[in-house]
Enzyme design. Sequence first.
Site, mmCIF file in Angstrom:
data_model
loop_
_atom_site.group_PDB
_atom_site.id
_atom_site.type_symbol
_atom_site.label_atom_id
_atom_site.label_comp_id
_atom_site.label_asym_id
_atom_site.label_seq_id
_atom_site.Cartn_x
_atom_site.Cartn_y
_atom_site.Cartn_z
ATOM 1 N N HIS A 120 0.815 -1.208 0.017
ATOM 2 C CA HIS A 120 0.006 -0.171 -0.124
ATOM 3 C C HIS A 120 0.747 1.180 0.012
ATOM 4 C CE1 HIS A 120 -3.671 -2.379 1.615
ATOM 5 N NE2 HIS A 120 -3.468 -2.545 0.255
ATOM 6 N N SER A 199 -7.129 -7.029 9.743
ATOM 7 C CA SER A 199 -8.470 -7.635 9.908
ATOM 8 C C SER A 199 -8.798 -8.318 8.518
ATOM 9 C CB SER A 199 -9.392 -6.366 9.892
ATOM 10 O OG SER A 199 -9.075 -5.662 8.672
HETATM 11 P P1 NAD Z 1 -7.093 -2.701 10.208
HETATM 12 O O1 NAD Z 1 -7.292 -1.499 11.056
HETATM 13 O O2 NAD Z 1 -8.306 -3.200 9.404
HETATM 14 O O3 NAD Z 1 -7.062 -4.050 11.039
HETATM 15 C C1 NAD Z 1 -6.226 -3.871 12.281
HETATM 16 C C2 NAD Z 1 -6.215 -5.487 13.024
HETATM 17 O O4 NAD Z 1 -5.051 -5.399 13.840
HETATM 18 C C3 NAD Z 1 -7.561 -5.787 13.558
HETATM 19 O O5 NAD Z 1 -7.645 -7.191 13.177
HETATM 20 C C4 NAD Z 1 -7.137 -5.759 15.181
HETATM 21 O O6 NAD Z 1 -7.814 -6.754 15.803
HETATM 22 C C5 NAD Z 1 -5.495 -6.102 15.176
HETATM 23 N N1 NAD Z 1 -4.794 -5.337 16.091
HETATM 24 C C6 NAD Z 1 -5.088 -4.296 17.017
HETATM 25 N N2 NAD Z 1 -3.968 -4.231 17.758
HETATM 26 C C7 NAD Z 1 -3.219 -5.185 17.673
HETATM 27 C C8 NAD Z 1 -1.806 -5.645 18.110
HETATM 28 N N3 NAD Z 1 -1.233 -5.064 19.241
HETATM 29 N N4 NAD Z 1 -1.155 -6.809 17.768
HETATM 30 C C9 NAD Z 1 -1.698 -7.574 16.791
HETATM 31 N N5 NAD Z 1 -2.768 -7.125 15.832
HETATM 32 C C10 NAD Z 1 -3.435 -6.134 16.542
HETATM 33 O O7 NAD Z 1 -5.764 -2.791 9.386
HETATM 34 P P2 NAD Z 1 -5.317 -3.612 8.215
HETATM 35 O O8 NAD Z 1 -5.776 -5.042 8.243
HETATM 36 O O9 NAD Z 1 -3.782 -3.256 7.929
HETATM 37 O O10 NAD Z 1 -5.959 -2.906 6.842
HETATM 38 C C11 NAD Z 1 -6.388 -1.605 6.515
HETATM 39 C C12 NAD Z 1 -5.479 -0.669 5.939
HETATM 40 O O11 NAD Z 1 -4.735 -0.115 6.953
HETATM 41 C C13 NAD Z 1 -4.202 -1.174 5.145
HETATM 42 O O12 NAD Z 1 -4.490 -0.565 3.805
HETATM 43 C C14 NAD Z 1 -3.090 -0.389 5.529
HETATM 44 O O13 NAD Z 1 -2.336 0.458 4.534
HETATM 45 C C15 NAD Z 1 -3.665 0.702 6.445
HETATM 46 N N6 NAD Z 1 -2.883 1.224 7.374
HETATM 47 C C16 NAD Z 1 -1.555 1.341 7.858
HETATM 48 C C17 NAD Z 1 -1.293 1.817 8.993
HETATM 49 C C18 NAD Z 1 0.266 1.935 9.278
HETATM 50 O O14 NAD Z 1 1.206 1.969 8.210
HETATM 51 N N7 NAD Z 1 0.806 1.671 10.360
HETATM 52 C C19 NAD Z 1 -1.968 2.348 10.013
HETATM 53 C C20 NAD Z 1 -3.354 2.282 9.663
HETATM 54 C C21 NAD Z 1 -3.724 1.779 8.529
#
Ligand code: NAD
Length: 253
Positions: A120, A199
């Site tokens: 992404h 997720s």
């Molecule tokens: P999502 O927000 O849909 O899901 C997050 C998942 O992480 C959930 O299933 C949740 O239960 C789990 N989670 C929460 N805390 C956790 C922990 N401490 N350890 C392990 N798991 C934990 O995110 P996604 O599935 O990555 O998809 C959505 C989009 O989010 C992606 O396209 C990504 O590009 C983007 N994104 C990236 C960042 C980043 O770069 N850090 C931040 C936010 C979103």
Amino acid sequence: MDTAVERAAAAVRRARHVVVFTGAGVSAESGIPTFRDALTGLWARFDAAQLATPQAFAADPELVWGWYEWRRRRALAAVPNAGHLALAHLATRVPKLTLITQNVDDLHERAGSRDVLHLHGRLHRPRCSACGLAYSDWSDLPAGADLPQVRLPPPSCATCGGVVRPGVVWFGEPLPERELGDAYAAAGNAEVLISVGTSGLVYPAARIPQHAHAAGATVIEVNPEPSGIAADLVLTGKAGAVLPALVDAACAL
Ligand code: NAD
């Protein structure tokens, strides 16, 4: 003791090729909000249609660029957590490890992981929306990017004068072809896939664990709230606690 961690570690130990597939949850303990977590998630607080689409950038480039600069500042202020560090260590202990991430924060690289496949995009790699030139060393942060709704004019491309855009994949945009192809190839070839903190709702990335599972890999999920992906072993807990335990067990003699 035949715990789920021990069984997962045994599968990792046997594997010639391990794929790790990470989502926003692996960075949650570094203080970077996930997208979907109900209370803290980015999309619970901001409207994706206003900020993370090509249409939004065309309509209001200053709002969108300012929001991404705010996110970039937060990512730079964050530090890799024990989960990121465990994955970087694991790569030095298995014959082959491919790390695929949906995250845009570069915390895997900052933890020491190399050759990460970014599905992404990356906050720190903006590119020209006209000529496509990618800026690989983008370190200056403008003053005033501390607030999510600060308006900042996007810079102009040094080569063609076009508008520079955030280096991420927006809703409705295709994923980068090379990374996606390499990710599928790795998932189809691995004996183990570890899915961490995702997720499983954002497609086509979410198909990668399914692809590995269908090709015969042992799929291990690490998540405090397991997502329902097709996993053979579920390690319920936070990445910062579970991954070090899994890697320690896998690397123990
Ligand atoms: P999502 O927000 O849909 O899901 C997050 C998942 O992480 C959930 O299933 C949740 O239960 C789990 N989670 C929460 N805390 C956790 C922990 N401490 N350890 C392990 N798991 C934990 O995110 P996604 O599935 O990555 O998809 C959505 C989009 O989010 C992606 O396209 C990504 O590009 C983007 N994104 C990236 C960042 C980043 O770069 N850090 C931040 C936010 C979103």
